[in-house]
Design a protein around this motif. Structure first.
Motif, short mmCIF file in Angstrom:
data_model
loop_
_atom_site.label_atom_id
_atom_site.label_comp_id
_atom_site.label_asym_id
_atom_site.label_seq_id
_atom_site.Cartn_x
_atom_site.Cartn_y
_atom_site.Cartn_z
N ALA A 312 0.83 -1.20 0.00
CA ALA A 312 0.00 0.00 0.00
C ALA A 312 0.87 1.25 0.00
O ALA A 312 2.08 1.20 0.25
CB ALA A 312 -0.92 0.00 1.23
N SER A 313 0.23 2.37 -0.27
CA SER A 313 0.88 3.67 -0.17
C SER A 313 1.09 4.00 1.32
O SER A 313 0.57 3.31 2.19
CB SER A 313 0.01 4.73 -0.83
OG SER A 313 -1.11 5.01 0.00
N PRO A 314 1.83 5.07 1.63
CA PRO A 314 2.04 5.43 3.04
C PRO A 314 0.76 5.77 3.79
O PRO A 314 0.78 5.87 5.03
CB PRO A 314 2.96 6.66 2.96
CG PRO A 314 3.70 6.48 1.68
CD PRO A 314 2.70 5.87 0.74
N THR A 315 -0.36 5.93 3.07
CA THR A 315 -1.63 6.19 3.75
C THR A 315 -2.65 5.08 3.49
O THR A 315 -3.84 5.26 3.71
CB THR A 315 -2.21 7.54 3.29
OG1 THR A 315 -2.28 7.58 1.86
CG2 THR A 315 -1.35 8.70 3.80
N GLY A 316 -2.19 3.92 3.01
CA GLY A 316 -3.04 2.75 2.93
C GLY A 316 -3.75 2.50 1.62
O GLY A 316 -4.43 1.48 1.47
N GLU A 317 -3.66 3.43 0.65
CA GLU A 317 -4.34 3.21 -0.62
C GLU A 317 -3.57 2.25 -1.51
O GLU A 317 -2.40 1.96 -1.28
CB GLU A 317 -4.53 4.54 -1.37
CG GLU A 317 -5.49 5.49 -0.68
CD GLU A 317 -4.74 6.69 -0.09
OE1 GLU A 317 -3.52 6.54 0.19
OE2 GLU A 317 -5.37 7.74 0.08
N ALA A 318 -4.25 1.76 -2.54
CA ALA A 318 -3.59 0.92 -3.53
C ALA A 318 -2.49 1.72 -4.24
O ALA A 318 -2.60 2.94 -4.42
CB ALA A 318 -4.60 0.41 -4.55
N ILE A 319 -1.43 1.02 -4.62
CA ILE A 319 -0.30 1.68 -5.30
C ILE A 319 -0.60 1.77 -6.79
O ILE A 319 -0.96 0.76 -7.43
CB ILE A 319 0.99 0.90 -5.06
CG1 ILE A 319 1.33 0.89 -3.57
CG2 ILE A 319 2.14 1.49 -5.87
CD1 ILE A 319 2.54 0.04 -3.23
#
Length: 403
Positions: A312-319
């Motif tokens: 995930a991204s640093p805030t939890g979203e899909a990359i």
């Protein structure tokens, strides 16, 4: 003379001075006879037309009645109403690009039943002369061959001209998988980066980019050492969310952009939905990765979007796929290895399985292939494979077992 039987063809000279022919070729949708009309200035010519129509009728190749399709109308109808509801999103995107960017501008004005293979071959040549790659011309060829195949099945065409057309030859490009020392160098470089386990999954298991980025934690059973591929991340399709106020040409540049498609979709085939055993070292990497992600979740606090992605991204979203690709290129430079495509990691994993002597059936299960022909494309005869074969051959012919 006796009366001709119902449905028999008729030829006669009309009051207009022309010869006319009428041929019953079938039944219309409303149940009435489908009787076609031809005309000519001479009896011999109208007889030829009647006989040709009768042959088409007997071979089941008569064009359906109704408006005559142009190539543009048929391709537009096919891609939106026939292919659109049944194919995957990424496949449909490829069809739309080929249809709108190449096929309609190139051959769209032709009547569908008058399109010839030569028209398509000239289009492919023009595409390449204008800078398109041979692969792009091949994509256009495959698209129109599929679209016209459907037109044949539905009776709008007697034959598929795209099946006769010759697309340009694709250049031979031998993929060179990364060697074991190169893979180890890439993994060492990845160890100091975020989501380092992402690259171990790619190089050890051969997951496609969308499959790796589409993994969620419920898909990973670290206690039993298995990973299940169920879905693939999709590339976003952006639309303006500002009613055109931002003045950006591309929807992806709009500050209020919105994604028109799902973030992920189920894998496209039964073979793609698969469970894979994990090496112990990879299990430990994923355990460590989960701890690092938990720490990021605490740091992000209320900004964290708990969507369950393994990577995930640093805030939890899909990359995003582009972000993932850029990280791959940075890793290659950090590792000091030659440049290569991200998909080369999949070729590497398949070749490592060949080096290890894993059975073909097991390789198909790990890689998510539906047929063994894919092994020819992905497994490469490296120097190590050649040495192993030479040693086995030598042991058979000159070893102890031959005495």
């Amino acid at each position: 003379m006796g009366r001709k039987p119902n449905g028999a063809s008729s030829i006669y000279k009309g009051g207009d001075g022309y010869w006319h022919g009428r041929v019953t070729v079938g039944v219309k949708d409303n149940g009435k006879p489908d009787r076609r009309h031809v005309q000519a200035k001479t009896e011999a010519e109208v007889i030829r037309k009647v006989r040709a129509l009768e042959r088409e009728r007997d071979h089941g190749t008569v064009r359906k009645p109704g408006q005559r399709w142009t190539v543009e109308k048929w391709l537009t109808h096919w891609v939106e109403n026939i292919a659109g509801p049944v194919v995957r999103t990424n496949t449909l995107d490829g069809y739309r690009v080929a249809v709108r960017r190449h096929l309609i501008p190139g051959v769209g004005a032709h009547r569908l039943d008058r399109l010839e293979p030569e028209h398509l071959e000239k289009l492919y040549a023009r595409m390449m002369a204008n800078g398109s790659a041979a692969g792009t011309a091949h994509q256009a060829h495959r698209t129109i061959r599929t679209a016209l195949g459907e037109a044949v099945r539905r009776g709008h065409l007697a034959r598929n001209p795209a099946a006769l057309a010759k697309p340009p030859r694709l250049p031979d490009s031998e993929v060179q998988p990364y060697s074991v020392p190169e893979v180890q160098a890439i993994l060492r470089a990845a160890a100091s980066r975020r989501n380092s386990a992402r690259w171990a999954v790619a190089l050890a298991l051969g997951l496609r980019q969308g499959e790796a980025l589409g993994l969620k934690w419920p898909d990973v059973d670290l206690d039993n050492g298995t990973l299940t591929v169920r879905r693939a991340l999709l590339r976003p399709k952006w639309r303006h969310g500002c009613d055109g106020k931002c003045e950006q040409k591309l929807p992806g540049q709009c500050p209020d952009r919105a994604n028109e498609r799902p973030v992920a979709a189920d894998t496209k085939s039964r073979a793609g939905r698969r469970s894979i055993g994990l090496p112990d070292a990879l299990v430990e990497l994923l355990r460590q990765h989960r701890k690092e992600q938990d720490a990021e979740r605490e740091t992000a606090a209320q900004l964290w979007r708990d969507e369950g992605w393994v990577f995930a991204s640093p805030t939890g979203e899909a990359i995003h796929q582009a972000t993932d690709y850029d990280e791959w290129k940075r890793l290659l430079k950090l590792a000091g290895v030659r440049d290569g495509r991200l998909h080369d990691a999949r070729h590497t994993a398949a070749t490592v399985l060949l080096v290890l002597g894993v059975s073909g059936r097991a390789v198909m299960g790990i890689m998510g292939w539906s047929n063994s022909a894919m092994a020819v494309r992905y497994q490469h005869m490296t120097d190590q494979v050649r040495r192993d074969i030479a040693q086995q051959l030598g042991g058979l012919l000159w070893g102890e077992g031959s005495k």
